[in-house]
Design an enzyme around this catalytic site. Structure first.
Site, mmCIF file in Angstrom:
data_model
loop_
_atom_site.group_PDB
_atom_site.id
_atom_site.type_symbol
_atom_site.label_atom_id
_atom_site.label_comp_id
_atom_site.label_asym_id
_atom_site.label_seq_id
_atom_site.Cartn_x
_atom_site.Cartn_y
_atom_site.Cartn_z
ATOM 1 N N GLU A 8 33.428 5.106 73.209
ATOM 2 C CA GLU A 8 34.689 5.422 73.902
ATOM 3 C C GLU A 8 35.857 4.663 73.272
ATOM 4 O O GLU A 8 36.947 5.219 73.072
ATOM 5 C CB GLU A 8 34.514 5.051 75.369
ATOM 6 N N MET A 31 35.209 2.597 92.227
ATOM 7 C CA MET A 31 33.973 3.330 91.930
ATOM 8 C C MET A 31 33.074 3.401 93.159
ATOM 9 O O MET A 31 32.645 4.471 93.587
ATOM 10 C CB MET A 31 33.227 2.659 90.776
ATOM 11 N N LYS A 60 24.837 2.298 78.421
ATOM 12 C CA LYS A 60 26.223 2.388 78.889
ATOM 13 C C LYS A 60 27.141 1.547 78.011
ATOM 14 O O LYS A 60 28.292 1.918 77.746
ATOM 15 C CB LYS A 60 26.310 1.933 80.349
ATOM 16 N N GLY A 80 34.357 6.919 86.319
ATOM 17 C CA GLY A 80 35.652 6.383 86.712
ATOM 18 C C GLY A 80 36.154 6.937 88.033
ATOM 19 O O GLY A 80 35.377 7.267 88.933
ATOM 20 N N ASP A 91 31.580 -4.474 101.866
ATOM 21 C CA ASP A 91 32.624 -4.944 100.961
ATOM 22 C C ASP A 91 33.294 -6.151 101.608
ATOM 23 O O ASP A 91 33.333 -6.262 102.843
ATOM 24 C CB ASP A 91 33.656 -3.834 100.712
#
Length: 292
Positions: free
Chosen positions: A171, A11, A164, A114, A30
């Site tokens: 979902e 993401m 969410k 996604g 990261d």
């Protein structure tokens, strides 16, 4: 606008690219040095101009807490932290309080899209004080899909992740319904082309959706899902949705049943869970387990 982005996985990496394509400056960090722009959070903060905005896209729980703790020691009053991971809304309230004592703003952002987000944009559900949210409008505009929809300031701190969470609970139930229908169609002798039945539903029917499109994609890749094991994980939000329903005395029979169905998939090889696993892989790049 300039922003720091922590976590450059499936993401986060695509979000960095989409924001850059909109003309903004993104400094990404990261733990994987091959994708990182800087070598540490301290270096990321040093490269940002005050007032700083730092967006975190790391896993919920201990990883997010660690980032919040470290940023709390690096940032200054007037800066803003955004948690775009799938954190529990109660953690948002804690993080906002911790950072608020230092004059640092906090915004929680539920992000949906996604692995397709770079191409299609990300739906954003945001919680936080108006002054902190408004600072981020250029970034929200860069990330959301084109058109009038796809972004909402849902309410105070925690509202973004709560929204969410409910989205993910819905979902679960939608995927379960497609999976049950697929298994029943596969079971009977009279229906000889289940994949094309699913494809026929893509236009003109009341059950057409992006999930249905992804189901057809999965069936095009493996018509009877024979290469998949009927096993599906849950990522946490489904459980939290059911827990919130209990706490608020709201009946959620469909969402609860879909969560329990995933638990059942870990006991036996479930045909329905092949479709659930295939859909999760299609929209989110989640790992699947092969029979081999």
């Amino acid at each position: 606008m300039q922003i720091g982005l922590i976590g450059l996985g499936k993401m986060g990496g695509n979000m960095r690219e989409r924001i850059r394509r909109a003309g903004h400056t993104v400094i990404g960090y990261d733990r994987n040095p091959e994708v990182s722009d800087v070598s540490s959070l301290a270096e990321l903060v040093d490269k940002l101009e005050a007032p700083r905005v730092v967006w975190s896209m790391v896993p919920a729980g201990a990883a997010t807490q660690s980032v919040v703790d470290e940023l709390g020691g690096l940032l200054s009053a007037g800066d803003t932290v955004v948690d775009g991971g799938n954190s529990r809304w109660t953690d948002d309230e804690k993080h906002a309080e911790e950072l608020g004592t230092k004059g640092i703003g906090f915004v929680d952002a539920g992000v949906s899209g996604g692995v397709w987000g770079l191409q299609n944009g990300y739906a954003l559900m945001v919680g936080g004080d108006k002054e902190h949210v408004e600072r981020l409008h250029p970034i929200f505009e860069a990330l959301k899909p084109e058109g009038p929809y796809g972004y909402v300031h849902a309410g105070k701190v925690g509202a973004g992740h709560f929204s969410k969470m409910v989205h993910n609970g819905i979902e679960y139930a939608m995927m379960q319904a497609y999976a049950e229908g697929w298994e029943l169609l596969e079971k009977v002798d009279s229906v000889t082309d289940v994949r094309e039945v699913f494809r026929s539903w893509q236009d003109g029917t009341v059950i057409r959706s992006w999930l249905l499109d992804l189901a057809v994609n999965a069936l095009d890749e493996d018509e009877h899902l024979e290469r998949l094991r009927g096993f599906a994980q849950d990522s946490g939000e489904g459980r939290w949705t059911v827990e919130a329903a209990v706490d608020n005395s709201v009946p959620l029979p469909a969402i609860t049943a879909s969560l329990f169905a995933r638990f059942a998939s870990r006991q036996d090889d479930s045909p329905q869970m092949k479709m659930i696993a295939a859909l999760r892989n299609q929209f989110g790049g989640h790992a699947v387990e092969s029979k081999e």
